[in-house]
Design an enzyme around this catalytic site. Structure first.
Site, PDB file in Angstrom:
ATOM      1  N   GLU A  49       0.814  -1.221   0.000  1.00  0.00           N
ATOM      2  CA  GLU A  49       0.000   0.000   0.000  1.00  0.00           C
ATOM      3  C   GLU A  49       0.848   1.272   0.000  1.00  0.00           C
ATOM      4  O   GLU A  49       0.441   2.287  -0.578  1.00  0.00           O
ATOM      5  CB  GLU A  49      -0.949  -0.002   1.214  1.00  0.00           C
ATOM      6  N   PHE A 111     -12.616  -6.715  13.150  1.00  0.00           N
ATOM      7  CA  PHE A 111     -11.490  -7.219  12.362  1.00  0.00           C
ATOM      8  C   PHE A 111     -11.061  -6.182  11.332  1.00  0.00           C
ATOM      9  O   PHE A 111     -11.865  -5.657  10.575  1.00  0.00           O
ATOM     10  CB  PHE A 111     -11.886  -8.521  11.667  1.00  0.00           C
ATOM     11  N   GLN A 112      -9.775  -5.880  11.318  1.00  0.00           N
ATOM     12  CA  GLN A 112      -9.155  -4.907  10.410  1.00  0.00           C
ATOM     13  C   GLN A 112      -9.798  -3.527  10.521  1.00  0.00           C
ATOM     14  O   GLN A 112      -9.942  -2.800   9.537  1.00  0.00           O
ATOM     15  CB  GLN A 112      -9.177  -5.410   8.961  1.00  0.00           C
ATOM     16  N   LYS A 161     -17.846  -0.091   4.677  1.00  0.00           N
ATOM     17  CA  LYS A 161     -18.328  -1.111   3.734  1.00  0.00           C
ATOM     18  C   LYS A 161     -19.838  -1.018   3.507  1.00  0.00           C
ATOM     19  O   LYS A 161     -20.319  -1.141   2.375  1.00  0.00           O
ATOM     20  CB  LYS A 161     -17.952  -2.499   4.262  1.00  0.00           C
ATOM     21  N   MET A 475      24.283   7.881   3.314  1.00  0.00           N
ATOM     22  CA  MET A 475      24.255   9.181   3.967  1.00  0.00           C
ATOM     23  C   MET A 475      24.449   9.047   5.482  1.00  0.00           C
ATOM     24  O   MET A 475      25.125   9.866   6.100  1.00  0.00           O
ATOM     25  CB  MET A 475      22.951   9.911   3.668  1.00  0.00           C
TER      26      MET A 475
END
Length: 567
Positions: A49, A111-112, A161, A475
């Protein structure tokens, strides 16, 4: 006409003229993905993502349009946060759609589930949680308006949803949004004050930043500098806003800026700063920044004025509009610079340029990273869209690849996000499939999102990765060399994959150069291929980026290295 939430979303994207979306599916967005399957919208499946947001970001930076991405709820949304924060720091217009659990489960640790609007409140321009279907169309329209207007930035829209599954009457002609835009039109008195300051100045200097590119003001800024013979320096985000091949261009200023740019800032008596934030990497010690100068600051964001540097003349407004007004005012009032002082100022800058040119010590046995970038510039004629990762590779690119046009240097400035370059290059190449798009990378940074090679291979997105492989977190190692007596704690990256074989495993062409004499041929082969390519250049392991201003010091105090200075 009654439509489901998923249908309204796709209709709204169509009305916003969205032609591509980057994303990764999951349970909370399955209904949306089913709708995408039935649509003509182009979707690019990334492998993480964070990659989706960086790809949308690269697309936005290269085109000036709003970039769009879609991820699922919970870990999908939190994986996107780094990309959102990256865009926010650099004022990049994005709309990020995240899935969410049904509204009835919000707050129940479903959930999630996660509070992504709460998490991203500090790193978005605005965000929304759509709680009912009736709000959906207006929220999407408003999100795009906020993302692109004023000082641009990322907007997150959280989509439960059940809202996406619900239905409502939809008529795009009836969708109304609040107007968030505030127009700042500089008063004519401001232009009169600025003309007076220009007339009094003997050593004027323009400092250009990312705001010039975002407002599409490069042409106006170039006209101003050339017409009145004012030298120009730029921040990292301002590269390309003034032609790098122009004699008036001094290169980047700041921590790794050119000697002559930093000396010009330190000795100018008028600094016209356009679309900049006066970041600490640019200013060095605030107390000693431009000590002899009156400072004029043009910026669309009032909160940026006097935030880091106190200025003498603030001008709040869009850079393009303000510069257009200034050019018109100066012409109408017959402003002409005093020839002798201006020539003396330009000659003094030329002496600094000749005294300490931007250069490096060549080596016939070891590949120098600067040489790779210079060769890339020569072979492309500078006509390439360049993304970078973050670190030494980024600074060497800023120093040694000359950018003549805006929107051609794509890099994470404010947040300094490792792993940005490859997915950003994918987004850029999707926008400009016929242009040469190159990600200049380090071996540490590329591993942050190297899985996106699979995305490039799947869609044959022919990005080219120029990997400056020194076997270190370069760096960080440089700082350890300079400030920690070469105690290289956890920066040795020699335990790494064989990048050529790894590229081939992803279905990407892999090439390698280990000697200076091989550099040009590897670049020629890689650039000529009509498919994604990773070119592994084994470069000098302990090469440092110079000049360098040590933290907290004045930008007039630069470490130049202990190497021979040559052209």
């Amino acid at each position: 006409m009654k439509l489901k939430g998923t249908e309204i979303l796709l209709k709204a994207l169509e009305e916003e003229k969205v032609d591509i979306i980057f994303g990764y599916p999951g349970g909370a967005v399955l209904d949306i993905y089913d709708q995408i399957y039935k649509s003509n919208l182009r979707h690019i499946l990334v492998r993480h993502e964070q990659g989706a947001v960086h790809a949308a970001d690269g697309y936005a930076r290269a085109t000036g349009k709003v970039g769009v991405c879609l991820v699922t709820s919970g870990p999908g949304a939190t994986n996107a946060v780094t990309g959102v924060a990256t865009a926010n720091m650099d004022s990049i217009p994005l709309v990020v759609f995240t899935g969410q659990v049904p509204t009835g489960l919000i707050g129940n640790d479903a959930f999630q589930e996660c509070d992504i609007t709460g998490i991203t409140r500090p790193c978005t321009k605005h965000n929304f949680l759509v709680r009912n279907i009736e709000e959906l169309a207006a929220t999407i329209k408003e999100a795009f308006h906020i993302a692109r207007s004023g000082r641009p930035g990322p907007v997150l829209v959280d989509l439960p949803k059940n809202v996406m599954a619900a239905q409502t009457e939809y008529d795009p002609g009836n969708v109304r949004i609040r107007n968030h835009e505030v127009l700042y039109k500089p008063a004519p008195k401001k232009m009169a004050n600025l003309q007076t300051m220009l007339q009094e100045a003997k050593r004027p200097l323009i400092m250009t930043g990312g705001g010039v590119i975002l407002s599409r003001a490069a042409e106006e800024l170039t006209d101003l500098a050339r017409k009145y013979r004012i030298p120009v320096t730029g921040t990292l985000m301002g590269l390309g806003s003034f032609p790098g091949s122009d004699p008036l261009w001094l290169g980047m200023l700041g921590m790794h800026g050119t000697y002559y740019a930093n000396m010009a800032v330190s000795h100018c008596d008028l600094l016209l700063a356009v679309g900049v934030r006066f970041d600490d990497r640019v200013t060095g010690s605030i107390e000693t920044f431009a000590p002899e100068a009156k400072i004029v600051h043009i910026d669309i964001d009032p909160s940026s004025i006097n935030k880091n540097v106190t200025v003498d003349l603030p001008i709040i407004g869009d850079a393009k509009s303000a510069l257009t007004d200034l050019l018109r005012f100066l012409e109408e009032h017959h402003y002409e610079p005093d020839g002798a002082p201006r020539q003396a100022w330009l000659s003094e800058i030329d002496e600094w340029r000749e005294k300490v040119p931007l250069t490096y010590c060549r080596n016939e046995e070891v590949i120098k990273p600067q040489f790779v970038i210079q060769t890339l510039h020569r072979l492309t004629g500078g006509d390439a869209l360049i993304t970078t990762e973050v670190g030494q590779n980024q600074m060497w690119t800023a120093q040694f690849f000359s950018f003549d046009r805006p929107n051609t240097f794509i890099s994470s400035g404010g947040l300094g996000t490792m792993g940005f370059g490859l997915p950003a290059a994918i987004g850029v190449k999707c926008a400009f499939p016929d242009r040469q798009v190159v990600d200049i990378a380090g071996d540490g940074s590329i591993q942050m999102n190297i899985q996106e090679l699979a995305t490039a291979a799947q869609y044959n997105i022919a990005v080219k990765v120029v990997l400056l492989n020194n076997g270190y977190l370069g760096m960080v190692r440089q700082w350890q060399e300079l400030f920690y007596e070469k105690r290289y704690s956890q920066t040795d990256m020699t335990y790494a994959p064989d990048f050529v074989r790894l590229a081939e495993a992803f279905g990407v062409v892999g090439l390698r150069a280990t000697k200076p004499g091989e550099v040009e041929e590897v670049l020629r082969q890689g650039l000529a291929a009509h498919k994604p390519v990773l070119m592994d250049f084994r470069v000098s392991r302990e090469e440092c980026v110079y000049p360098m201003v040590h933290p907290g010091e004045s930008i007039s105090q630069m470490a130049l290295g202990t190497r021979e200075m040559i052209n």
